[in-house]
Design an enzyme around this catalytic site. Structure first.
Site, PDB file in Angstrom:
ATOM      1  N   TYR A 154       0.851  -1.195   0.251  1.00  0.00           N
ATOM      2  CA  TYR A 154       0.129  -0.074   0.448  1.00  0.00           C
ATOM      3  C   TYR A 154       0.400   1.194   0.228  1.00  0.00           C
ATOM      4  O   TYR A 154       0.306   2.553  -0.262  1.00  0.00           O
ATOM      5  CB  TYR A 154      -0.511   0.307   1.320  1.00  0.00           C
ATOM      6  CG  TYR A 154      -1.778   0.676   1.126  1.00  0.00           C
ATOM      7  CD1 TYR A 154      -3.077   1.124   1.007  1.00  0.00           C
ATOM      8  CD2 TYR A 154      -1.781   1.822   1.963  1.00  0.00           C
ATOM      9  CE1 TYR A 154      -4.124   2.111   0.851  1.00  0.00           C
ATOM     10  CE2 TYR A 154      -2.623   3.450   2.706  1.00  0.00           C
ATOM     11  CZ  TYR A 154      -3.652   2.952   2.181  1.00  0.00           C
ATOM     12  OH  TYR A 154      -4.788   3.763   1.621  1.00  0.00           O
ATOM     13  N   LYS A 158       1.010   3.724  -2.799  1.00  0.00           N
ATOM     14  CA  LYS A 158       0.498   5.446  -2.302  1.00  0.00           C
ATOM     15  C   LYS A 158       1.792   6.277  -3.303  1.00  0.00           C
ATOM     16  O   LYS A 158       1.282   7.585  -2.848  1.00  0.00           O
ATOM     17  CB  LYS A 158       0.062   5.479  -1.266  1.00  0.00           C
ATOM     18  CG  LYS A 158      -1.090   4.864  -0.581  1.00  0.00           C
ATOM     19  CD  LYS A 158      -2.227   5.387  -1.678  1.00  0.00           C
ATOM     20  CE  LYS A 158      -3.509   5.145  -1.764  1.00  0.00           C
ATOM     21  NZ  LYS A 158      -4.567   5.622  -2.426  1.00  0.00           N
TER      22      LYS A 158
HETATM   23  N1  LIG Z   1      -9.703   6.037   5.150  1.00  0.00           N
HETATM   24  C1  LIG Z   1      -8.553   6.126   5.174  1.00  0.00           C
HETATM   25  O1  LIG Z   1      -7.865   6.218   6.678  1.00  0.00           O
HETATM   26  C2  LIG Z   1      -7.531   6.159   4.017  1.00  0.00           C
HETATM   27  C3  LIG Z   1      -6.739   7.327   4.194  1.00  0.00           C
HETATM   28  C4  LIG Z   1      -5.130   7.191   3.157  1.00  0.00           C
HETATM   29  C5  LIG Z   1      -6.228   7.135   2.000  1.00  0.00           C
HETATM   30  N2  LIG Z   1      -7.435   6.571   1.730  1.00  0.00           N
HETATM   31  C6  LIG Z   1      -8.137   6.093   0.170  1.00  0.00           C
HETATM   32  O2  LIG Z   1      -8.719   6.875  -0.020  1.00  0.00           O
HETATM   33  C7  LIG Z   1      -9.483   6.001  -0.125  1.00  0.00           C
HETATM   34  C8  LIG Z   1     -10.684   5.619  -0.288  1.00  0.00           C
HETATM   35  O3  LIG Z   1     -10.905   5.254   1.068  1.00  0.00           O
HETATM   36  P1  LIG Z   1     -12.131   4.429   2.205  1.00  0.00           P
HETATM   37  O4  LIG Z   1     -11.158   4.799   3.247  1.00  0.00           O
HETATM   38  O5  LIG Z   1     -12.899   5.620   2.201  1.00  0.00           O
HETATM   39  O6  LIG Z   1     -12.539   2.997   1.559  1.00  0.00           O
HETATM   40  P2  LIG Z   1     -13.822   2.518   1.334  1.00  0.00           P
HETATM   41  O7  LIG Z   1     -12.982   0.820   1.589  1.00  0.00           O
HETATM   42  O8  LIG Z   1     -14.205   2.585   2.567  1.00  0.00           O
HETATM   43  O9  LIG Z   1     -14.248   2.259   0.297  1.00  0.00           O
HETATM   44  C9  LIG Z   1     -13.378   2.430  -1.138  1.00  0.00           C
HETATM   45  C10 LIG Z   1     -14.009   1.870  -1.928  1.00  0.00           C
HETATM   46  O10 LIG Z   1     -13.187   0.955  -3.107  1.00  0.00           O
HETATM   47  C11 LIG Z   1     -13.857  -0.011  -4.027  1.00  0.00           C
HETATM   48  N3  LIG Z   1     -13.198  -0.215  -4.647  1.00  0.00           N
HETATM   49  C12 LIG Z   1     -11.786  -1.408  -4.461  1.00  0.00           C
HETATM   50  N4  LIG Z   1     -11.786  -1.903  -5.716  1.00  0.00           N
HETATM   51  C13 LIG Z   1     -11.624  -1.399  -6.779  1.00  0.00           C
HETATM   52  C14 LIG Z   1     -11.771  -1.665  -8.150  1.00  0.00           C
HETATM   53  N5  LIG Z   1     -11.064  -2.551  -8.487  1.00  0.00           N
HETATM   54  N6  LIG Z   1     -12.388  -1.284  -8.671  1.00  0.00           N
HETATM   55  C15 LIG Z   1     -13.421  -0.441  -8.033  1.00  0.00           C
HETATM   56  N7  LIG Z   1     -14.054  -0.142  -7.160  1.00  0.00           N
HETATM   57  C16 LIG Z   1     -13.242  -0.872  -6.008  1.00  0.00           C
HETATM   58  C17 LIG Z   1     -14.898  -0.313  -3.544  1.00  0.00           C
HETATM   59  O11 LIG Z   1     -14.936  -0.913  -3.413  1.00  0.00           O
HETATM   60  C18 LIG Z   1     -15.098   1.057  -2.034  1.00  0.00           C
HETATM   61  O12 LIG Z   1     -16.491   1.401  -2.592  1.00  0.00           O
HETATM   62  C19 LIG Z   1      -8.166   4.641  -0.923  1.00  0.00           C
HETATM   63  O13 LIG Z   1      -8.071   4.859  -1.940  1.00  0.00           O
HETATM   64  C20 LIG Z   1      -7.972   4.191   0.087  1.00  0.00           C
HETATM   65  O14 LIG Z   1      -6.818   4.024   0.007  1.00  0.00           O
HETATM   66  C21 LIG Z   1      -7.643   6.241   2.898  1.00  0.00           C
END
Ligand SMILES: NC(=O)c1ccc[n+]([C@@H]2O[C@H](COP(=O)([O-])OP(=O)(O)OC[C@H]3O[C@@H](n4cnc5c(N)ncnc54)[C@H](O)[C@@H]3O)[C@@H](O)[C@H]2O)c1
Length: 253
Positions: A154, A158
């Site tokens: 990851y 990122k």
């Molecule tokens: N939550 C955190 O603390 C956090 C921190 C830093 C970065 N992020 C990044 O933010 C973004 C969203 O995170 P989140 O916490 O809302 O995650 P989440 O798991 O709640 O939602 C992610 C969504 O992406 C969809 N997804 C996964 N694989 C896919 C694919 N191959 N094609 C299409 N859709 C797909 C999933 O079905 C889900 O609806 C991600 O890129 C994550 O890495 C999150």
């Protein structure tokens, strides 16, 4: 663009979490929004939230790591909503493990969704942006880009998103396209809830422990990230490109 014309945005991974909040936010700002996620049916709630508020949205099912599905999805958005000129590469997955236990499949899955997915989506959408001489790409990076135990896959993905973003900014700038990255810290979503479960902690306890390490003394919520993404997609941000904005309740670099 005539002022009567509505800009079309695609938000990937928009069925829930940060993507859903971003789709709702962009729609509230007058964008027509393609709510893209793995299953079209999972996008229903986000689409209904947008349409109930008077906005315009389309549910699109596609796996962002699949080239044919991405091409078909972008073509469908262009056909049904209009040429997309705003793209938020937000879809993401975790497959955390210490390096010595990490499988090649877990490496490939994470790199495939985040990096290959962002590449395929951006390549498919850029022609519409170039034609329109306007575009806004926002890529989701993470504070984990700086390194995080158990996240070799990851953190590499990122950090890769940041290099990808800067190269897009350099290549596409002359076509009126900006590219920026938003790098959240701890945001309360299903993703962080799953991490809490994996380490055997209740989600409340996990969030409290995280909050105590964050200068503003709270964890983030999806709207915190949606606000930063919305800025980068705005007309006002046309001279801001190739940047990484940490949205983490405190300084990171
Ligand atoms: N939550 C955190 O603390 C956090 C921190 C830093 C970065 N992020 C990044 O933010 C973004 C969203 O995170 P989140 O916490 O809302 O995650 P989440 O798991 O709640 O939602 C992610 C969504 O992406 C969809 N997804 C996964 N694989 C896919 C694919 N191959 N094609 C299409 N859709 C797909 C999933 O079905 C889900 O609806 C991600 O890129 C994550 O890495 C999150």
């Amino acid at each position: 663009m005539p002022s009567s014309e509505q800009r079309v945005a695609i938000v990937t991974g928009a069925a829930r979490g940060i993507g859903a909040a971003t789709a709702v936010r962009l729609a509230a700002e007058g964008r027509a929004v393609a709510v893209l996620d793995l299953d079209e049916s999972s996008c229903k709630e986000t689409v209904e939230t947008i349409t109930a508020a008077g906005g315009k949205a389309l549910a699109v099912g596609a796996d962002v790591s699949d080239e044919a599905q991405v091409e078909a999805a972008v073509a469908r958005v262009a056909q049904e909503l209009g040429a997309p000129t705003i793209l938020v590469n937000n879809a993401g997955v975790l497959r955390d493990n210490l390096l010595f236990k990490m499988s090649a499949a877990d490496w490939d899955t994470v790199l495939g969704v985040h990096l290959r997915g962002a590449f395929l989506m951006t390549r498919a959408v850029q022609k519409h942006m170039v034609d329109a001489k306007f575009g806004r790409v926002v890529n989701l990076s993470s504070s984990s880009a700086l390194g995080n135990r158990g996240q070799a896959n990851y953190s590499a993905a990122k950090a890769g998103m940041q290099g990808f973003t800067k190269t897009l900014a350099i290549e596409l700038g002359k076509f009126g396209v900006t590219a920026n990255a938003v790098a959240p810290g701890f945001i309360a979503t299903d993703m962080t809830a799953a991490t809490a479960a994996r380490v055997g902690m209740g989600f409340e306890e996990f969030q409290a422990a995280a909050a105590s390490q964050i200068p503003v003394q709270r964890v983030g919520v999806p709207d915190d990230v949606a606000g930063a993404i919305a800025f980068f997609t705005s007309d006002a941000a046309g001279f801001v490109s190739g940047q990484v904005l940490y949205v983490a309740g405190g300084p990171l670099d």
